[in-house]
Write a protein that holds these residues in place. Structure first.
Motif, PDB file in Angstrom:
ATOM      1  N   THR A  72      35.705   2.741  47.783  1.00  0.00           N
ATOM      2  CA  THR A  72      34.839   3.238  46.718  1.00  0.00           C
ATOM      3  C   THR A  72      35.019   4.747  46.583  1.00  0.00           C
ATOM      4  N   GLU A  73      34.498   5.312  45.504  1.00  0.00           N
ATOM      5  CA  GLU A  73      34.490   6.763  45.333  1.00  0.00           C
ATOM      6  C   GLU A  73      33.411   7.128  44.323  1.00  0.00           C
ATOM      7  N   MET A  74      33.033   8.386  44.311  1.00  0.00           N
ATOM      8  CA  MET A  74      32.008   8.834  43.369  1.00  0.00           C
ATOM      9  C   MET A  74      32.583   8.928  41.957  1.00  0.00           C
ATOM     10  N   PHE A  75      31.792   8.487  41.000  1.00  0.00           N
ATOM     11  CA  PHE A  75      32.181   8.499  39.577  1.00  0.00           C
ATOM     12  C   PHE A  75      33.544   7.842  39.355  1.00  0.00           C
ATOM     13  N   ARG A  76      33.783   6.760  40.105  1.00  0.00           N
ATOM     14  CA  ARG A  76      35.046   6.018  39.960  1.00  0.00           C
ATOM     15  C   ARG A  76      35.150   5.481  38.526  1.00  0.00           C
ATOM     16  N   ASP A  77      36.287   5.682  37.904  1.00  0.00           N
ATOM     17  CA  ASP A  77      36.500   5.361  36.484  1.00  0.00           C
ATOM     18  C   ASP A  77      35.541   6.196  35.628  1.00  0.00           C
ATOM     19  N   PRO A  78      35.850   7.462  35.419  1.00  0.00           N
ATOM     20  CA  PRO A  78      34.928   8.366  34.712  1.00  0.00           C
ATOM     21  C   PRO A  78      34.492   7.875  33.335  1.00  0.00           C
ATOM     22  N   THR A  79      35.371   7.145  32.612  1.00  0.00           N
ATOM     23  CA  THR A  79      34.960   6.663  31.284  1.00  0.00           C
ATOM     24  C   THR A  79      33.812   5.665  31.393  1.00  0.00           C
ATOM     25  N   PHE A  80      33.778   4.903  32.492  1.00  0.00           N
ATOM     26  CA  PHE A  80      32.667   3.980  32.728  1.00  0.00           C
ATOM     27  C   PHE A  80      31.362   4.767  32.872  1.00  0.00           C
ATOM     28  N   TYR A  81      31.399   5.816  33.671  1.00  0.00           N
ATOM     29  CA  TYR A  81      30.180   6.615  33.869  1.00  0.00           C
ATOM     30  C   TYR A  81      29.800   7.382  32.604  1.00  0.00           C
ATOM     31  N   HIS A  82      30.797   7.748  31.833  1.00  0.00           N
ATOM     32  CA  HIS A  82      30.505   8.415  30.555  1.00  0.00           C
ATOM     33  C   HIS A  82      29.749   7.457  29.634  1.00  0.00           C
ATOM     34  N   PHE A  83      30.146   6.177  29.642  1.00  0.00           N
ATOM     35  CA  PHE A  83      29.438   5.190  28.823  1.00  0.00           C
ATOM     36  C   PHE A  83      28.004   5.001  29.318  1.00  0.00           C
ATOM     37  N   LEU A  84      27.808   4.940  30.628  1.00  0.00           N
ATOM     38  CA  LEU A  84      26.441   4.856  31.158  1.00  0.00           C
ATOM     39  C   LEU A  84      25.625   6.059  30.704  1.00  0.00           C
ATOM     40  N   ARG A  85      26.232   7.229  30.781  1.00  0.00           N
ATOM     41  CA  ARG A  85      25.546   8.483  30.444  1.00  0.00           C
ATOM     42  C   ARG A  85      25.138   8.526  28.970  1.00  0.00           C
ATOM     43  N   THR A  86      26.033   8.079  28.094  1.00  0.00           N
ATOM     44  CA  THR A  86      25.796   8.279  26.653  1.00  0.00           C
ATOM     45  C   THR A  86      25.141   7.083  25.969  1.00  0.00           C
ATOM     46  N   ASP A  87      25.351   5.853  26.496  1.00  0.00           N
ATOM     47  CA  ASP A  87      24.894   4.657  25.788  1.00  0.00           C
ATOM     48  C   ASP A  87      23.833   3.846  26.526  1.00  0.00           C
ATOM     49  N   VAL A  88      23.933   3.794  27.841  1.00  0.00           N
ATOM     50  CA  VAL A  88      23.014   2.925  28.589  1.00  0.00           C
ATOM     51  C   VAL A  88      21.742   3.653  28.997  1.00  0.00           C
ATOM     52  N   LEU A  89      21.876   4.795  29.650  1.00  0.00           N
ATOM     53  CA  LEU A  89      20.686   5.493  30.154  1.00  0.00           C
ATOM     54  C   LEU A  89      19.733   5.940  29.041  1.00  0.00           C
ATOM     55  N   PRO A  90      20.218   6.412  27.886  1.00  0.00           N
ATOM     56  CA  PRO A  90      19.258   6.751  26.826  1.00  0.00           C
ATOM     57  C   PRO A  90      18.397   5.556  26.402  1.00  0.00           C
ATOM     58  N   THR A  91      18.973   4.357  26.416  1.00  0.00           N
ATOM     59  CA  THR A  91      18.202   3.161  26.077  1.00  0.00           C
ATOM     60  C   THR A  91      17.202   2.831  27.184  1.00  0.00           C
ATOM     61  N   LEU A  92      17.651   2.886  28.427  1.00  0.00           N
ATOM     62  CA  LEU A  92      16.747   2.608  29.548  1.00  0.00           C
ATOM     63  C   LEU A  92      15.636   3.648  29.641  1.00  0.00           C
ATOM     64  N   GLY A  93      15.915   4.846  29.149  1.00  0.00           N
ATOM     65  CA  GLY A  93      14.923   5.922  29.209  1.00  0.00           C
ATOM     66  C   GLY A  93      13.635   5.619  28.472  1.00  0.00           C
ATOM     67  N   ALA A  94      13.679   4.665  27.537  1.00  0.00           N
ATOM     68  CA  ALA A  94      12.471   4.293  26.789  1.00  0.00           C
ATOM     69  C   ALA A  94      11.511   3.467  27.643  1.00  0.00           C
ATOM     70  N   LYS A  95      11.989   2.949  28.762  1.00  0.00           N
ATOM     71  CA  LYS A  95      11.149   2.119  29.632  1.00  0.00           C
ATOM     72  C   LYS A  95      10.234   2.992  30.495  1.00  0.00           C
ATOM     73  N   PRO A  96       9.053   2.466  30.830  1.00  0.00           N
ATOM     74  CA  PRO A  96       8.156   3.249  31.697  1.00  0.00           C
ATOM     75  C   PRO A  96       8.678   3.381  33.118  1.00  0.00           C
ATOM     76  N   PHE A  97       9.503   2.397  33.545  1.00  0.00           N
ATOM     77  CA  PHE A  97      10.061   2.424  34.898  1.00  0.00           C
ATOM     78  C   PHE A  97      11.416   1.728  34.866  1.00  0.00           C
ATOM     79  N   ILE A  98      12.375   2.209  35.632  1.00  0.00           N
ATOM     80  CA  ILE A  98      13.749   1.687  35.598  1.00  0.00           C
ATOM     81  C   ILE A  98      14.127   1.190  36.989  1.00  0.00           C
TER      82      ILE A  98
END
Length: 269
Positions: A72-98
């Motif tokens: 394993t490694e940190m931020f393995r496959d940077p484009t994957f983490y970029h997608f989490l950063r830009t598309d997934v986390l903003p949506t999850l951010g609307a939840k009261p708890f994640i």
């Protein structure tokens, strides 16, 4: 060379004596790894390897660590983490708890990567990261949050590639060739042993990550684990797999929509 019949005997020992069930792991992968252990530890025969595994609990820990995959490694496959950063986390951010589950977390690099993403999105304070693995030894390393300094150049490059804007070294303290990540990142992590083969769902999650684990399982076990994830994921939750893994041909495929080539699916049913 270790024979197929000998591998079957050893797997049966592990299950009967210790409760570890590797019977549905890829036989080719297991054979390579067991052969490697015999070479490294200089066992002259299969009988001596078997005796050592059955009679020496300390050696058993080493054996399990060697045959479970911990790459394993940190931020393995940077484009994957970029997608989490830009598309997934903003949506999850609307939840009261994640709630996020890292299944097969190994030594924890990806869990700390996620914590950094959450902190930069100002979501860490309302998140809980469950990090599980079959192997208690690697979980201890993950819990400590200590990694080799020599890996930080690559991890920093991965972090920047994922869209990170901060100085990566601000997240850890360096000391004697090692770094320790800040305790504020680890405060939201729960580390626990969990066997994907035999253990059940233990919570409902908004995001499950299990990257490059299923490729070491046979088709039946892949199906079983994907059903476990489906049971554990809330509606409109996200499932992230590794680059060579897929939901195609699984019974849960119709429950999900693939969002990106970086292997992220969203539960729609």
């Amino acid at each position: 060379m270790i024979e197929e019949e000998e591998i079957a005997i050893l797997l049966n020992d592990l299950y009967e004596i210790y409760g570890y069930d590797f019977n549905n792991y890829s036989k080719a992968s297991l054979k390579r790894r067991i052969q490697r252990i015999c070479t490294i530890d200089k066992f002259p025969s299969f009988a001596e390897l078997r005796y050592r595994v059955k009679s020496d609990p300390a050696y058993l820990k080493r054996f399990v660590e060697e045959i479970t995959v911990n790459v394993t490694e940190m931020f393995r496959d940077p484009t994957f983490y970029h997608f989490l950063r830009t598309d997934v986390l903003p949506t999850l951010g609307a939840k009261p708890f994640i709630r996020i589950w890292h299944a097969g977390c190994s030594t924890g690099e990806e869990v700390y990567s996620m914590a950094i993403l959450l902190q930069e999105a100002n979501l860490l304070h309302k998140s809980l990261l469950y990090a599980t693995d079959l192997n208690p030894t690697v979980l201890e390393k993950a819990r400590a949050g200590i990694f080799p300094m020599s890996h930080m150049k690559l991890y920093s490059e991965n972090y920047i590639g994922s869209g990170g804007k901060n100085d990566f070294s601000s997240y850890y303290i360096a000391n004697y060739g090692q770094v320790k990540f800040k305790e504020s990142l680890g405060e939201k992590m729960i580390f626990s042993t969990h066997n994907l083969v035999s253990d059940r769902s233990f919570n409902e999650f908004d995001l499950i990550l299990c990257r490059n684990v299923l490729i070491y399982f046979d088709k039946d076990l892949q199906e079983k684990v994907l059903k476990l994830f489906d049971e554990s994921l809330g509606t409109l939750g996200y499932l992230a797999l590794g680059s060579k893994e897929t939901l195609k041909f699984s019974s849960i495929q119709t429950h999900y929509k693939q969002l990106t080539r970086d292997k992220v699916w969203r539960k729609i049913n």
